[in-house]
Design an enzyme around this catalytic site. Structure first.
Site, PDB file in Angstrom:
ATOM      1  N   GLY A  15     -45.736  63.479 100.370  1.00  0.00           N
ATOM      2  CA  GLY A  15     -45.566  62.047 100.122  1.00  0.00           C
ATOM      3  C   GLY A  15     -46.849  61.234 100.096  1.00  0.00           C
ATOM      4  N   SER A  16     -47.972  61.846  99.721  1.00  0.00           N
ATOM      5  CA  SER A  16     -49.203  61.039  99.707  1.00  0.00           C
ATOM      6  C   SER A  16     -49.192  60.039  98.545  1.00  0.00           C
ATOM      7  CB  SER A  16     -50.449  61.930  99.668  1.00  0.00           C
ATOM      8  OG  SER A  16     -50.570  62.588  98.433  1.00  0.00           O
ATOM      9  N   MET A  93     -39.343  67.727  93.715  1.00  0.00           N
ATOM     10  CA  MET A  93     -39.350  69.086  93.160  1.00  0.00           C
ATOM     11  C   MET A  93     -37.967  69.543  92.682  1.00  0.00           C
ATOM     12  SD  MET A  93     -42.500  69.727  93.302  1.00  0.00           S
ATOM     13  CE  MET A  93     -42.711  71.478  93.060  1.00  0.00           C
ATOM     14  N   ILE A  95     -35.414  69.737  89.173  1.00  0.00           N
ATOM     15  CA  ILE A  95     -35.223  69.511  87.737  1.00  0.00           C
ATOM     16  C   ILE A  95     -34.009  68.600  87.585  1.00  0.00           C
ATOM     17  CG2 ILE A  95     -34.711  70.612  85.506  1.00  0.00           C
ATOM     18  CD1 ILE A  95     -37.116  71.987  86.367  1.00  0.00           C
ATOM     19  N   HIS A 112     -48.151  63.742  87.445  1.00  0.00           N
ATOM     20  CA  HIS A 112     -48.355  65.181  87.294  1.00  0.00           C
ATOM     21  C   HIS A 112     -49.855  65.477  87.416  1.00  0.00           C
ATOM     22  CE1 HIS A 112     -47.542  69.246  86.027  1.00  0.00           C
ATOM     23  NE2 HIS A 112     -48.567  69.163  85.195  1.00  0.00           N
ATOM     24  N   VAL A 147     -39.591  68.973  80.937  1.00  0.00           N
ATOM     25  CA  VAL A 147     -40.386  68.800  82.149  1.00  0.00           C
ATOM     26  C   VAL A 147     -41.832  68.427  81.803  1.00  0.00           C
ATOM     27  CG1 VAL A 147     -41.317  70.044  84.146  1.00  0.00           C
ATOM     28  CG2 VAL A 147     -38.946  70.361  83.474  1.00  0.00           C
TER      29      VAL A 147
HETATM   30  C1  GRF Z   1     -48.923  65.703  93.484  1.00  0.00           C
HETATM   31  O1  GRF Z   1     -50.007  66.505  93.135  1.00  0.00           O
HETATM   32  C2  GRF Z   1     -48.175  65.233  92.273  1.00  0.00           C
HETATM   33  O2  GRF Z   1     -49.007  65.043  91.156  1.00  0.00           O
HETATM   34  C3  GRF Z   1     -47.227  66.375  92.008  1.00  0.00           C
HETATM   35  O3  GRF Z   1     -46.859  66.837  93.269  1.00  0.00           O
HETATM   36  C4  GRF Z   1     -47.855  66.497  94.229  1.00  0.00           C
HETATM   37  C5  GRF Z   1     -47.171  65.681  95.277  1.00  0.00           C
HETATM   38  O4  GRF Z   1     -48.033  65.356  96.341  1.00  0.00           O
HETATM   39  N1  GRF Z   1     -46.138  65.945  91.174  1.00  0.00           N
HETATM   40  P1  GRF Z   1     -47.620  64.214  97.347  1.00  0.00           P
HETATM   41  O5  GRF Z   1     -46.264  64.615  97.917  1.00  0.00           O
HETATM   42  O6  GRF Z   1     -47.554  62.927  96.598  1.00  0.00           O
HETATM   43  O7  GRF Z   1     -48.679  64.218  98.396  1.00  0.00           O
END
Ligand code: GRF
Length: 218
Positions: A15-16, A93, A95, A112, A147
Site C-alpha cells: 500500500g505505498s 492483485m 484480474i 503499473h 491487463v
Molecule cells: C507497485 O509497484 C505498483 O506499480 C504495482 O504494484 C506495486 C504495489 O506497491 N501495481 P504498493 O502496494 O503500492 O506499495
C-alpha cells in the site's frame, strides 16, 4: 460542501501508492478525497495506515466468493456503499471481470511499474534488466479489460544503472510512482481530460497530457 470527488482505493498488500494518494488528499485543495480503502486480503499492510489516518477500510476477501463475478459484484457494492465515484487500483492483485471494468470505464485507474506498453504483467524490473534496457519507469492508465492496457494519463521515466539489481531499480521506480500517481488521480478527479478513441485529450487547450516526467526533450 466541498466539490471534492470521492475515490475508493483497491489494494492487496503493502500500500505505498495508497499512502501517497492518502497523503496528497490530506490537502483540502486536492480534487479528490479518499472515501474508502478496500483490500481483498485481510493482512494487507496498507489497511493499518489507512485506518490510522481515519479512512474507512473494508476487506472483501476473494476466497469467500464462488466466482470472479460474485467477487466483483461485492466489490462494486462496497464501493457504492461509500459513495465512490472514481477507483484507484494500487497494487490490487486481482484480474477484474469485463462487467466490472465496463461499469467503471474511464472512472478507474491503475499504476503499473513499467513504461507501458513495454513490460505488461509481472517482474517488470527483472525483465527490463535482462533486456539491457537503459530506460524504465512507471505508468498510470485508465483500466481496460486487457491487463495493463488503456489510455495513458501519466508516465515517469527513470534511468537504468549498470549497477542496478531488480531491487534498486524497483526502489527508483517506486519513488517515481509515488510522485505521478497523485498527479494522475487529481487530473481524473478534476475532469482535466476526456477520452477520445483511446487517447487522453486535455480539456484545457493549453495543457499537455499525458504527463511525462521528466518532460521529453530527446
Ligand atoms: C507497485 O509497484 C505498483 O506499480 C504495482 O504494484 C506495486 C504495489 O506497491 N501495481 P504498493 O502496494 O503500492 O506499495
Amino acid at each position: 460542501m466541498s466539490g471534492r470527488r470521492k475515490v475508493g482505493i483497491l489494494i492487496s498488500g503493502r500500500g505505498s501508492n495508497m499512502q501517497a494518494l492518502i497523503k496528497a488528499a490530506e490537502d483540502p485543495a486536492y480534487a479528490a478525497e479518499i472515501a474508502v480503502v478496500i483490500s481483498n486480503r485481510a493482512d494487507a499492510n496498507g489497511l493499518e495506515f489507512a485506518k490510522a489516518r481515519g479512512i474507512a477500510t473494508e476487506v472483501t476477501d476473494h476466497k469467500a466468493y464462488a466466482s470472479r463475478e460474485a467477487f466483483d459484484a461485492a466489490l462494486d457494492q462496497a464501493l457504492k456503499r461509500h459513495g465512490v465515484e472514481f477507483v484507484a487500483c494500487a497494487g490490487f492483485m486481482r484480474i477484474m471481470t469485463d462487467g466490472f471494468v465496463k461499469a467503471w470505464r474511464d472512472r478507474m485507474i491503475n499504476i503499473h511499474p513499467s513504461l507501458l506498453p513495454a513490460y505488461k504483467g509481472l517482474h517488470t524490473h527483472e525483465r527490463a534488466l535482462a533486456d539491457g534496457a537503459r530506460r524504465h519507469g512507471c505508468t498510470v492508465h485508465l483500466v481496460r479489460s486487457d491487463v495493463d492496457s488503456g489510455p495513458i494519463i501519466a508516465q515517469a521515466r527513470v534511468p537504468v544503472l549498470k549497477t542496478d539489481t531488480p531491487e534498486t531499480l524497483a526502489a527508483r521506480v517506486l519513488d517515481a510512482e509515488h510522485k505521478i500517481y497523485p498527479k494522475a488521480l487529481a487530473l481524473l478527479a478534476s475532469g482535466a481530460f476526456r477520452v477520445e478513441g483511446e487517447k487522453i485529450v486535455p480539456v484545457s487547450p493549453g495543457a499537455s497530457l499525458p504527463i511525462v516526467v521528466p518532460a521529453l526533450k530527446d
